[in-house]
Design an enzyme around this catalytic site. Structure first.
Site, mmCIF file in Angstrom:
data_model
loop_
_atom_site.group_PDB
_atom_site.id
_atom_site.type_symbol
_atom_site.label_atom_id
_atom_site.label_comp_id
_atom_site.label_asym_id
_atom_site.label_seq_id
_atom_site.Cartn_x
_atom_site.Cartn_y
_atom_site.Cartn_z
ATOM 1 N N GLU A 209 0.836 -1.206 0.000
ATOM 2 C CA GLU A 209 0.000 0.000 0.000
ATOM 3 C C GLU A 209 0.870 1.255 0.000
ATOM 4 O OE1 GLU A 209 -3.408 1.921 3.011
ATOM 5 O OE2 GLU A 209 -2.824 -0.198 3.161
ATOM 6 N N GLU A 213 -3.130 10.689 2.923
ATOM 7 C CA GLU A 213 -4.298 10.737 3.807
ATOM 8 C C GLU A 213 -4.420 12.094 4.487
ATOM 9 O OE1 GLU A 213 -5.057 6.269 5.427
ATOM 10 O OE2 GLU A 213 -3.263 7.248 6.215
#
Length: 354
Positions: A209, A213
């Site tokens: 990943e 964010e």
């Protein structure tokens, strides 16, 4: 006594003839010597020899066909010389690693204000009973306008909790390259707005990943994160010189075999160290979502006091394979430049591993 003054005519004629003959002999000898000297010169001899050894035209043609045949190796054309092409990517990997590839779908750009292509994007619509998300993904939480797509978080009881969120992801997977998004995160304590690549057990692979964010609790900060085989790398948080929830900005990361570099409005903010063992190696889907977590997540994203229906806005997503030039969000979006690169302020030590 004999008179010598009178010479017979016959004697006089003989003397004249002798003189004429002598003159002729001298002339002939001179001509012969001249001719012999012309023939004996080196230049004339070489010319004669060359002419005598030269083959007839027909013989020469036959000799050329029989002997002067093309050699497949020596006579092969030289490879073309290609001028280097300038790249618009800010940071480039070393040439030896730049050729490294992962299996990847082709590059693309999508303006999310256009009609959403369900053959390209999957609109998540399922429950999350065992994950860290505080509710189901709801198809109804995905809204569209002329300016882009809104992903909302609602206080609505679902199978997985008291909330629902919105999520979209590509149906194909992508490898090394540049990932860009123009977005505006949701504002409010408890909210998370994300743009990332992901692959894991659901895809039959290890959990790899790469994240961008935002926490609605403080949208003046951006969080960069990454995983390889379920283990988190050196995540970092940066202060921004603006509030990301106020207007659209361009965010990106560039993923190569050598590492990851994150960008804000085209400026590099953070880069993994050389030889980082946590840099992902598995192609993943491109995902963007807005959500709130289960109660145990409140220590990270804040107590969920957000207004129901708060949404994150996405107007452009693009991917450009490494080493290729393809149309990208940065070609269309001209952000207000902030030339001050913010300092790293915190490690995301309390971020849960998921």
């Amino acid at each position: 006594m004999q008179n010598t003054d009178k010479i017979p005519s016959t004697r006089r004629n003989t003397a004249g003839n002798d003189a004429f003959v002598l003159s002729c002999l001298v002339a002939v000898c001179s001509f012969g010597i001249f001719t012999i000297s012309r023939i004996d010169t080196p230049r004339s001899i070489e010319t004669i020899i060359a002419a005598s050894e030269m083959p007839a035209p027909a013989e020469q043609a036959e000799t050329e066909v029989a002997v002067v045949a093309p050699d497949p190796v020596l006579d092969a054309p030289a490879p073309p010389v290609t001028a280097p092409v300038a790249s618009r990517v800010i940071t480039l990997p070393p040439p030896s690693r730049a050729r490294a590839r992962l299996p990847s779908a082709p590059g693309f750009i999508t303006l999310l204000g256009d009609a959403l292509n369900d053959a390209f994007f999957y609109r998540s619509d399922y429950s999350n009973p065992t994950g860290h998300y505080g509710g189901d993904w709801a198809h109804d939480n995905i809204g569209q306008s002329a300016e882009g797509t809104n992903l909302s978080v609602r206080r609505h009881v679902s199978r997985s909790g008291p909330y629902t969120g919105g999520e979209m992801k590509t149906r194909k997977t992508y490898g090394y390259g540049r990932y860009e998004v123009v977005m505006r995160p949701a504002k409010g304590s408890g909210l998370v707005s994300s743009f990332f690549t992901y692959t894991g057990a659901h895809d039959g692979t290890a959990h790899d990943e790469i994240d961008i964010e935002f926490l609605g609790l403080d949208t003046t900060r951006v969080h960069f994160n990454y995983y390889r085989n379920g283990r988190r790398g050196a995540a970092a948080t940066f202060d921004l010189p603006f509030d990301a929830a106020d207007e659209d900005h361009l965010y990106a990361f560039e993923w190569t075999a050598d590492g990851i570099t994150w960008f804000v409005d085209g400026e590099p903010y953070y880069k993994t160290v050389e030889g980082d063992a946590f840099v992902p190696k598995t192609p993943g889907s491109i995902v963007f979502n807005a959500w709130t977590g289960k109660p145990g997540m409140a220590g990270w994203h804040g107590k969920p006091t957000f207004e129901s229906g708060a949404s994150a806005h996405y107007s452009c997503v693009s991917f450009s394979p490494i080493g290729e030039e393809s149309r990208a969000c940065s070609d269309l979006f001209l952000p207000r430049r902030h030339h001050k690169t913010a300092a790293q302020t915190a490690q995301l030590s309390i971020q849960p591993s998921y």
